[in-house]
Design a protein around this motif. Sequence first.
Motif: not given
Length: 291
Positions: A120-131
């Motif tokens: 359940g953390g793939a989307k927010p994980f990718a978002l934080l990494s890119k940001a």
Amino acid sequence: MAARSIASMTLSFGLVSIPVMVYSATEPSSAISFNLLHKTCGSRLKQQYVCVKEDVVVPREDMEKGYEFAKDQYVMFSAEELKALEETGTHAADITEFVPIEAIDPVYFDKAYYLAPDKGGAKPFALLSKALRESERCAIGRWAARGKQYIVMIRPIEDGLVMQQLLYATEVRTIKDLEIPPTKVKDAELKLAQQLIEQQASDTFDPSMYTDDVHARIEAAVQKKVEGQEITMSEAPEGGAQVIDLMEALRASLEKKSPAPEKAAKAPPKTRKPPKRAPAAIPATRTTAKK
């Protein structure tokens, strides 16, 4: 073999929570360790604690930890008292601020861990990494584990995030404690030093180019011993650094590097033709001076 996570936790900032899995980024088990043996028979030695006052061996159940507040004066703490003082693990890293990555001196870096998204953390994980990557910032927070509280830095890498433990300010010495005399550098010395740097400069760092030679030597020696072979002892080089002229050392360092092929082709040959004789009208003494 697939990597195995050592823990699971949550990255939280604001109202956002990201479930992640924690993986060790280093391999401390690769170090070669030795056991203490009895020299005469080769048996393992057992460690014992001896009371310096009564000169008796003290079993573990009769031991307590103490803090020396003055010379040979201690205050004692039971295991229960020390346990009560430990930090309760929260399984979460609470992000408190975002700072430029270059704002943190690497001297504060401690252990490193890789982070990967949990269920359940793939989307927010990718978002934080890119940001973080696009803002060129890292996240700073607190993490409690194993009874201790740590400062952590969450920084982006190409394929994910790294959680870097940071040392506290009280754990890092300042270079101002050293006595470094102010010294002027000559322009000629600086120019030669810059040339040497440029000659050995690289745009990237490849850690695979460096190997632990000492580890390899010990590993080879252990294998020889296991096979019943004798190992030869090589003499260590004499210590102490030579005090030499700085300019000569810089020039010698530059000359030690092989020249580029096109430069080497233009180099004059070792055997040179004798110079042409001067016209007879020029006095012999002047001809000698020109030679």
